[in-house]
Design an enzyme around this catalytic site. Structure first.
Site, mmCIF file in Angstrom:
data_model
loop_
_atom_site.group_PDB
_atom_site.id
_atom_site.type_symbol
_atom_site.label_atom_id
_atom_site.label_comp_id
_atom_site.label_asym_id
_atom_site.label_seq_id
_atom_site.Cartn_x
_atom_site.Cartn_y
_atom_site.Cartn_z
ATOM 1 N N ARG A 1 6.793 0.333 1.949
ATOM 2 C CA ARG A 1 6.533 -0.740 2.914
ATOM 3 C C ARG A 1 5.649 -1.816 2.328
ATOM 4 N NH1 ARG A 1 4.227 3.492 6.984
ATOM 5 N NH2 ARG A 1 5.042 4.846 5.370
ATOM 6 N N ASP B 1 -9.940 -0.013 15.385
ATOM 7 C CA ASP B 1 -10.544 -0.007 14.047
ATOM 8 C C ASP B 1 -12.009 -0.467 14.106
ATOM 9 O OD1 ASP B 1 -8.202 0.728 12.641
ATOM 10 O OD2 ASP B 1 -7.457 -1.330 12.794
ATOM 11 N N LYS C 1 -2.524 5.097 7.896
ATOM 12 C CA LYS C 1 -2.516 5.630 9.259
ATOM 13 C C LYS C 1 -2.287 7.142 9.269
ATOM 14 C CE LYS C 1 -0.930 1.346 11.183
ATOM 15 N NZ LYS C 1 -0.980 0.667 9.868
ATOM 16 N N ASP D 1 -6.580 4.656 11.552
ATOM 17 C CA ASP D 1 -6.314 4.042 10.250
ATOM 18 C C ASP D 1 -7.484 4.419 9.341
ATOM 19 O OD1 ASP D 1 -4.803 2.488 8.550
ATOM 20 O OD2 ASP D 1 -4.440 0.980 10.113
ATOM 21 N N ARG E 1 0.836 -1.203 0.000
ATOM 22 C CA ARG E 1 0.000 0.000 0.000
ATOM 23 C C ARG E 1 0.869 1.251 0.000
ATOM 24 N NH1 ARG E 1 -4.147 -0.439 4.446
ATOM 25 N NH2 ARG E 1 -5.133 -1.792 2.920
ATOM 26 N N TYR E 2 1.691 1.426 1.024
ATOM 27 C CA TYR E 2 2.607 2.577 1.071
ATOM 28 C C TYR E 2 3.772 2.263 0.142
ATOM 29 C CZ TYR E 2 0.132 3.069 5.533
ATOM 30 O OH TYR E 2 -0.831 3.151 6.509
ATOM 31 N N ARG F 1 -8.156 -8.645 12.675
ATOM 32 C CA ARG F 1 -8.207 -9.651 11.597
ATOM 33 C C ARG F 1 -9.065 -10.855 11.976
ATOM 34 N NH1 ARG F 1 -2.260 -8.731 10.605
ATOM 35 N NH2 ARG F 1 -2.310 -6.841 9.346
ATOM 36 N N CYS G 1 -2.827 -18.018 15.872
ATOM 37 C CA CYS G 1 -2.320 -17.334 17.076
ATOM 38 C C CYS G 1 -2.607 -18.241 18.256
ATOM 39 C CB CYS G 1 -3.083 -16.039 17.324
ATOM 40 S SG CYS G 1 -2.858 -14.847 16.045
ATOM 41 N N CYS H 1 -9.152 -8.379 18.094
ATOM 42 C CA CYS H 1 -8.318 -8.526 16.890
ATOM 43 C C CYS H 1 -8.982 -7.908 15.652
ATOM 44 C CB CYS H 1 -8.059 -10.004 16.652
ATOM 45 S SG CYS H 1 -7.089 -10.299 15.174
ATOM 46 N N CYS I 1 -7.170 -12.825 20.501
ATOM 47 C CA CYS I 1 -7.514 -11.622 21.269
ATOM 48 C C CYS I 1 -8.879 -11.145 20.782
ATOM 49 C CB CYS I 1 -6.490 -10.519 21.037
ATOM 50 S SG CYS I 1 -4.789 -11.118 21.105
#
Ligand code: SF4
Length: 348
Positions: A96, A274, A318, A311, A92-93, A114, A105, A112, A109
Protein backbone atom coordinates in the site's frame (compact mmCIF):
# COMPACT_ATOMS: atom_id res chain seq x y z
CA UNK A 1 -10.92 24.23 -7.78
CA UNK A 2 -12.90 21.78 -9.85
CA UNK A 3 -16.69 21.59 -9.65
CA UNK A 4 -18.86 23.41 -7.18
CA UNK A 5 -17.13 23.47 -3.84
CA UNK A 6 -19.14 25.79 -1.65
CA UNK A 7 -17.69 28.90 -0.03
CA UNK A 8 -15.81 28.32 3.21
CA UNK A 9 -16.24 30.44 6.31
CA UNK A 10 -13.13 31.20 8.36
CA UNK A 11 -13.85 34.36 10.35
CA UNK A 12 -15.58 34.72 13.69
CA UNK A 13 -17.93 37.35 12.25
CA UNK A 14 -19.02 34.87 9.52
CA UNK A 15 -19.65 32.19 12.10
CA UNK A 16 -21.60 34.47 14.40
CA UNK A 17 -23.98 35.47 11.68
CA UNK A 18 -25.13 31.83 11.38
CA UNK A 19 -24.83 30.37 14.86
CA UNK A 20 -25.08 31.73 18.40
CA UNK A 21 -21.82 31.35 20.26
CA UNK A 22 -21.40 31.28 24.02
CA UNK A 23 -18.87 33.60 25.69
CA UNK A 24 -16.47 30.70 26.14
CA UNK A 25 -16.80 29.63 22.48
CA UNK A 26 -16.00 33.18 21.35
CA UNK A 27 -12.97 33.29 23.64
CA UNK A 28 -11.82 29.92 22.32
CA UNK A 29 -12.23 31.13 18.74
CA UNK A 30 -10.00 34.14 19.41
CA UNK A 31 -7.31 32.26 21.34
CA UNK A 32 -7.17 28.95 19.47
CA UNK A 33 -7.54 29.96 15.83
CA UNK A 34 -4.09 31.61 15.55
CA UNK A 35 -2.62 28.21 16.56
CA UNK A 36 -5.12 25.86 14.90
CA UNK A 37 -7.21 27.67 12.23
CA UNK A 38 -10.94 27.39 11.66
CA UNK A 39 -12.83 26.66 8.48
CA UNK A 40 -16.35 25.46 7.73
CA UNK A 41 -18.85 25.11 4.95
CA UNK A 42 -22.17 26.84 5.56
CA UNK A 43 -23.90 23.44 5.44
CA UNK A 44 -21.79 21.97 8.27
CA UNK A 45 -22.00 25.14 10.35
CA UNK A 46 -25.79 24.96 10.19
CA UNK A 47 -25.62 21.31 11.20
CA UNK A 48 -23.49 22.34 14.21
CA UNK A 49 -26.20 24.74 15.32
CA UNK A 50 -28.56 21.74 15.67
CA UNK A 51 -26.20 19.08 16.99
CA UNK A 52 -24.03 19.14 20.13
CA UNK A 53 -21.76 16.41 18.74
CA UNK A 54 -21.16 18.23 15.44
CA UNK A 55 -20.53 21.43 17.38
CA UNK A 56 -17.78 19.72 19.36
CA UNK A 57 -16.16 18.44 16.15
CA UNK A 58 -16.32 21.86 14.47
CA UNK A 59 -15.82 24.71 16.94
CA UNK A 60 -12.43 25.52 18.46
CA UNK A 61 -12.07 24.63 22.13
CA UNK A 62 -9.65 25.99 24.73
CA UNK A 63 -8.68 22.39 25.48
CA UNK A 64 -6.76 22.35 22.17
CA UNK A 65 -4.13 24.71 23.55
CA UNK A 66 -4.19 23.53 27.16
CA UNK A 67 -0.60 22.33 27.72
CA UNK A 68 -1.55 20.04 30.57
CA UNK A 69 -4.05 18.14 28.42
CA UNK A 70 -2.01 18.23 25.22
CA UNK A 71 1.52 17.58 26.51
CA UNK A 72 1.55 13.77 25.92
CA UNK A 73 0.68 14.40 22.24
CA UNK A 74 3.05 14.82 19.29
CA UNK A 75 2.53 16.64 16.01
CA UNK A 76 3.28 13.57 13.85
CA UNK A 77 3.16 10.51 16.13
CA UNK A 78 2.71 8.14 13.19
CA UNK A 79 5.87 9.47 11.46
CA UNK A 80 4.15 9.94 8.10
CA UNK A 81 6.75 12.54 7.11
CA UNK A 82 9.66 10.15 7.77
CA UNK A 83 8.39 7.40 5.42
CA UNK A 84 7.93 9.68 2.39
CA UNK A 85 9.35 8.35 -0.90
CA UNK A 86 8.36 11.38 -2.97
CA UNK A 87 7.23 14.73 -1.53
CA UNK A 88 3.60 13.55 -1.64
CA UNK A 89 3.87 9.75 -1.32
CA UNK A 90 4.41 7.66 1.82
CA UNK A 91 5.26 3.94 1.55
CA UNK A 92 5.10 1.89 4.71
CA UNK A 93 3.20 -1.39 4.20
CA UNK A 94 4.58 -3.48 1.30
CA UNK A 95 1.34 -3.52 -0.70
CA UNK A 96 0.00 0.00 0.00
CA UNK A 97 1.01 3.60 -0.53
CA UNK A 98 -0.47 6.86 0.72
CA UNK A 99 -0.61 9.98 -1.44
CA UNK A 100 -1.37 13.18 0.52
CA UNK A 101 -2.68 15.35 -2.31
CA UNK A 102 -3.48 18.61 -0.51
CA UNK A 103 -3.69 20.17 2.94
CA UNK A 104 -6.97 21.89 2.07
CA UNK A 105 -10.27 20.87 3.66
CA UNK A 106 -13.46 22.91 3.48
CA UNK A 107 -14.08 21.98 7.12
CA UNK A 108 -11.22 21.71 9.59
CA UNK A 109 -12.19 18.96 12.02
CA UNK A 110 -10.89 19.69 15.50
CA UNK A 111 -9.91 16.00 15.92
CA UNK A 112 -7.76 15.92 12.76
CA UNK A 113 -4.58 13.85 13.09
CA UNK A 114 -2.89 15.98 10.41
CA UNK A 115 -3.35 19.29 12.20
CA UNK A 116 0.38 19.84 11.63
CA UNK A 117 -0.45 20.65 7.99
CA UNK A 118 -3.04 23.30 8.76
CA UNK A 119 -0.58 26.16 9.18
CA UNK A 120 1.39 25.37 6.03
CA UNK A 121 0.53 27.48 2.99
CA UNK A 122 -2.30 25.84 1.05
CA UNK A 123 -0.95 23.25 -1.37
CA UNK A 124 -2.38 20.93 -4.04
CA UNK A 125 -0.30 18.21 -5.67
CA UNK A 126 0.86 19.52 -9.07
CA UNK A 127 1.22 17.66 -12.37
CA UNK A 128 4.97 17.04 -11.90
CA UNK A 129 4.42 15.52 -8.47
CA UNK A 130 1.56 13.38 -9.79
CA UNK A 131 3.97 11.98 -12.39
CA UNK A 132 6.61 11.31 -9.71
CA UNK A 133 4.09 9.45 -7.55
CA UNK A 134 2.86 7.42 -10.54
CA UNK A 135 6.44 6.52 -11.56
CA UNK A 136 7.21 5.35 -8.02
CA UNK A 137 4.15 3.11 -8.03
CA UNK A 138 4.96 1.76 -11.52
CA UNK A 139 8.44 0.79 -10.32
CA UNK A 140 7.05 -1.02 -7.27
CA UNK A 141 4.93 -3.91 -8.51
CA UNK A 142 4.03 -5.05 -4.98
CA UNK A 143 1.87 -1.94 -4.54
CA UNK A 144 -1.72 -3.00 -5.18
CA UNK A 145 -3.61 -0.52 -2.99
CA UNK A 146 -3.28 3.27 -3.25
CA UNK A 147 -4.80 5.51 -0.60
CA UNK A 148 -5.42 9.05 -1.75
CA UNK A 149 -5.80 11.38 1.17
CA UNK A 150 -5.25 14.95 2.30
CA UNK A 151 -6.69 17.33 3.27
CA UNK A 152 -9.62 16.44 1.14
CA UNK A 153 -8.72 15.00 -2.29
CA UNK A 154 -12.17 15.84 -3.67
CA UNK A 155 -11.17 19.52 -3.52
CA UNK A 156 -8.35 19.00 -6.05
CA UNK A 157 -8.69 20.79 -9.38
CA UNK A 158 -10.69 18.29 -11.40
CA UNK A 159 -8.17 17.87 -14.22
CA UNK A 160 -5.47 16.92 -11.66
CA UNK A 161 -7.73 14.44 -9.91
CA UNK A 162 -8.53 12.95 -13.30
CA UNK A 163 -4.85 12.73 -14.24
CA UNK A 164 -4.01 10.94 -11.01
CA UNK A 165 -6.93 8.50 -11.24
CA UNK A 166 -6.46 7.73 -14.92
CA UNK A 167 -2.72 7.21 -14.33
CA UNK A 168 -3.48 4.73 -11.56
CA UNK A 169 -6.14 3.05 -13.67
CA UNK A 170 -3.46 2.27 -16.27
CA UNK A 171 -1.05 0.65 -13.78
CA UNK A 172 -1.96 -2.99 -14.00
CA UNK A 173 -0.70 -4.10 -10.59
CA UNK A 174 -2.83 -1.50 -8.79
CA UNK A 175 -6.11 -3.19 -7.83
CA UNK A 176 -7.76 -0.51 -5.73
CA UNK A 177 -7.64 3.25 -5.27
CA UNK A 178 -9.17 4.42 -2.00
CA UNK A 179 -10.09 8.08 -1.71
CA UNK A 180 -10.44 9.31 1.87
CA UNK A 181 -12.92 12.17 2.01
CA UNK A 182 -15.27 14.00 4.37
CA UNK A 183 -17.06 15.73 1.48
CA UNK A 184 -20.22 13.55 1.78
CA UNK A 185 -20.44 14.73 5.40
CA UNK A 186 -19.31 18.36 5.28
CA UNK A 187 -20.20 19.58 1.78
CA UNK A 188 -22.39 16.84 0.31
CA UNK A 189 -23.82 18.90 -2.53
CA UNK A 190 -20.41 18.86 -4.16
CA UNK A 191 -21.22 15.26 -5.03
CA UNK A 192 -24.20 16.40 -7.09
CA UNK A 193 -21.63 17.62 -9.63
CA UNK A 194 -21.83 15.30 -12.64
CA UNK A 195 -18.30 16.22 -13.78
CA UNK A 196 -16.79 15.10 -10.49
CA UNK A 197 -18.86 11.90 -10.50
CA UNK A 198 -17.76 11.16 -14.07
CA UNK A 199 -14.09 11.48 -13.07
CA UNK A 200 -14.56 9.16 -10.10
CA UNK A 201 -16.47 6.64 -12.20
CA UNK A 202 -13.88 6.68 -14.98
CA UNK A 203 -11.22 5.98 -12.33
CA UNK A 204 -12.72 2.43 -12.35
CA UNK A 205 -10.66 1.24 -9.35
CA UNK A 206 -12.00 3.94 -7.04
CA UNK A 207 -13.50 3.14 -3.66
CA UNK A 208 -14.62 5.99 -1.42
CA UNK A 209 -13.68 5.99 2.28
CA UNK A 210 -16.00 8.36 4.07
CA UNK A 211 -15.68 9.51 7.63
CA UNK A 212 -19.02 9.74 9.47
CA UNK A 213 -18.45 10.00 13.23
CA UNK A 214 -21.96 10.63 14.52
CA UNK A 215 -25.53 9.78 13.44
CA UNK A 216 -26.36 13.52 13.28
CA UNK A 217 -24.03 13.72 10.26
CA UNK A 218 -26.31 11.38 8.29
CA UNK A 219 -28.79 13.83 6.79
CA UNK A 220 -31.06 13.66 3.75
CA UNK A 221 -28.42 15.54 1.72
CA UNK A 222 -25.51 13.36 2.81
CA UNK A 223 -27.62 10.26 2.06
CA UNK A 224 -28.26 11.63 -1.40
CA UNK A 225 -24.52 12.28 -1.90
CA UNK A 226 -23.67 8.71 -0.93
CA UNK A 227 -26.48 7.49 -3.18
CA UNK A 228 -24.96 9.28 -6.19
CA UNK A 229 -21.66 7.46 -5.61
CA UNK A 230 -23.38 4.10 -5.27
CA UNK A 231 -25.39 4.72 -8.44
CA UNK A 232 -22.05 4.99 -10.24
CA UNK A 233 -21.03 1.64 -8.75
CA UNK A 234 -18.42 3.25 -6.51
CA UNK A 235 -18.23 1.30 -3.23
CA UNK A 236 -18.49 3.46 -0.10
CA UNK A 237 -16.89 2.41 3.20
CA UNK A 238 -16.66 4.35 6.41
CA UNK A 239 -13.97 5.04 8.97
CA UNK A 240 -14.97 6.46 12.34
CA UNK A 241 -12.69 7.83 15.05
CA UNK A 242 -13.63 7.14 18.64
CA UNK A 243 -13.97 10.64 20.10
CA UNK A 244 -14.60 11.61 23.71
CA UNK A 245 -17.75 13.69 24.04
CA UNK A 246 -18.87 12.86 20.50
CA UNK A 247 -19.42 9.13 20.04
CA UNK A 248 -17.75 7.35 22.98
CA UNK A 249 -20.74 5.27 23.99
CA UNK A 250 -22.51 2.15 22.75
CA UNK A 251 -25.86 3.74 21.94
CA UNK A 252 -24.37 6.41 19.65
CA UNK A 253 -22.18 3.96 17.79
CA UNK A 254 -24.97 1.38 17.47
CA UNK A 255 -27.13 4.03 15.85
CA UNK A 256 -24.31 5.32 13.66
CA UNK A 257 -23.31 1.91 12.32
CA UNK A 258 -26.85 0.66 11.79
CA UNK A 259 -27.84 3.84 9.96
CA UNK A 260 -24.71 3.67 7.82
CA UNK A 261 -25.64 0.14 6.91
CA UNK A 262 -29.11 1.32 5.95
CA UNK A 263 -27.60 3.74 3.42
CA UNK A 264 -25.29 0.95 2.18
CA UNK A 265 -22.11 2.35 3.63
CA UNK A 266 -19.98 -0.35 5.24
CA UNK A 267 -18.46 0.70 8.60
CA UNK A 268 -14.99 -0.86 8.34
CA UNK A 269 -12.71 0.89 10.86
CA UNK A 270 -13.25 2.41 14.27
CA UNK A 271 -9.93 4.12 15.00
CA UNK A 272 -8.62 4.77 18.43
CA UNK A 273 -7.87 8.49 18.59
CA UNK A 274 -4.16 9.05 17.80
CA UNK A 275 -2.05 10.89 20.41
CA UNK A 276 -1.76 14.08 18.38
CA UNK A 277 -0.98 17.47 19.92
CA UNK A 278 -4.11 19.57 19.77
CA UNK A 279 -6.36 16.49 19.73
CA UNK A 280 -5.65 14.83 23.11
CA UNK A 281 -8.91 16.13 24.61
CA UNK A 282 -10.77 13.72 22.30
CA UNK A 283 -8.83 10.67 23.57
CA UNK A 284 -10.57 7.84 25.37
CA UNK A 285 -9.00 4.79 26.98
CA UNK A 286 -8.43 1.71 24.83
CA UNK A 287 -10.33 -0.27 27.48
CA UNK A 288 -13.44 1.81 26.77
CA UNK A 289 -13.08 1.13 23.03
CA UNK A 290 -12.85 -2.63 23.60
CA UNK A 291 -15.86 -2.58 25.95
CA UNK A 292 -17.90 -0.67 23.37
CA UNK A 293 -17.04 -3.12 20.60
CA UNK A 294 -17.90 -6.05 22.87
CA UNK A 295 -21.36 -4.55 23.39
CA UNK A 296 -21.74 -3.85 19.67
CA UNK A 297 -21.41 -7.58 19.00
CA UNK A 298 -24.50 -8.14 21.14
CA UNK A 299 -26.52 -5.60 19.17
CA UNK A 300 -25.40 -5.68 15.54
CA UNK A 301 -24.52 -8.24 12.91
CA UNK A 302 -20.83 -8.42 11.96
CA UNK A 303 -21.36 -6.54 8.68
CA UNK A 304 -22.24 -3.45 10.72
CA UNK A 305 -19.28 -3.75 13.10
CA UNK A 306 -15.97 -2.15 12.16
CA UNK A 307 -12.52 -3.25 13.25
CA UNK A 308 -11.44 -1.29 16.27
CA UNK A 309 -7.77 -0.43 15.64
CA UNK A 310 -4.88 1.44 17.19
CA UNK A 311 -2.09 2.94 15.12
CA UNK A 312 1.34 2.01 16.50
CA UNK A 313 3.68 4.88 17.43
CA UNK A 314 6.59 5.74 15.17
CA UNK A 315 5.00 4.21 12.08
CA UNK A 316 4.41 0.67 13.38
CA UNK A 317 1.04 0.64 11.63
CA UNK A 318 -2.51 -0.35 12.50
CA UNK A 319 -3.34 -3.20 14.85
CA UNK A 320 -6.93 -4.45 15.24
CA UNK A 321 -7.97 -4.62 18.90
CA UNK A 322 -11.04 -6.81 19.12
CA UNK A 323 -12.56 -8.16 22.34
CA UNK A 324 -11.00 -11.53 23.13
CA UNK A 325 -13.71 -14.17 23.36
CA UNK A 326 -11.68 -17.36 23.35
CA UNK A 327 -8.69 -18.95 25.06
CA UNK A 328 -6.64 -22.05 24.30
CA UNK A 329 -6.62 -24.93 26.73
CA UNK A 330 -4.79 -28.22 26.31
CA UNK A 331 -6.74 -29.91 23.53
CA UNK A 332 -9.09 -27.18 22.39
CA UNK A 333 -10.55 -23.77 22.98
CA UNK A 334 -12.99 -22.22 25.44
CA UNK A 335 -15.22 -19.68 23.69
CA UNK A 336 -17.61 -17.06 25.01
CA UNK A 337 -20.87 -16.61 23.08
CA UNK A 338 -22.43 -13.19 22.38
CA UNK A 339 -24.64 -13.55 25.49
CA UNK A 340 -21.80 -14.57 27.80
CA UNK A 341 -22.24 -18.40 27.70
CA UNK A 342 -19.04 -20.45 27.72
CA UNK A 343 -18.50 -23.49 25.50
CA UNK A 344 -15.65 -25.82 24.56
CA UNK A 345 -14.56 -27.01 21.12
CA UNK A 346 -11.91 -29.57 20.50
CA UNK A 347 -8.98 -28.51 18.29
CA UNK A 348 -8.91 -31.25 15.65
S1 SF4 B 1 -11.46 16.27 6.55
FE1 SF4 B 1 -9.92 14.84 7.28
S2 SF4 B 1 -7.96 15.80 6.77
FE2 SF4 B 1 -9.54 17.39 6.67
S3 SF4 B 1 -9.53 18.36 8.68
FE3 SF4 B 1 -11.10 16.77 8.69
S4 SF4 B 1 -10.06 14.95 9.51
FE4 SF4 B 1 -8.46 16.42 8.85
Amino acid sequence: MGGSLSRVLTELSDVESHINLSKEEKRAFKEVVPVFPFSSSLYYLKLASRSKAVRRMLLPSLEEIDEEIQSPGELDPLCEERDKKTPFLTHRYPDRVLIVTTNFCPVLCRFCMRKRNWLKPKFFIDEGEIEKALSYIKENPKVRDVLISGGDPLTLPLERLERLLSGLERIEHVDIVRIGTRIPIVDPERLFDENLLNVLERGKKVWINTHFNHPDEITEVSKEAVGRLLERRIPVNNQTVLLKGVNDNVDTLTELFSRLQRIKVRPYYLFHCDPVKGVMHFSTTITLGVEIVKELFKRLSPLAIPYYAVDGPGGLGKVPVMPKRFRKIKDGYIFESFNGKKFFMEDR
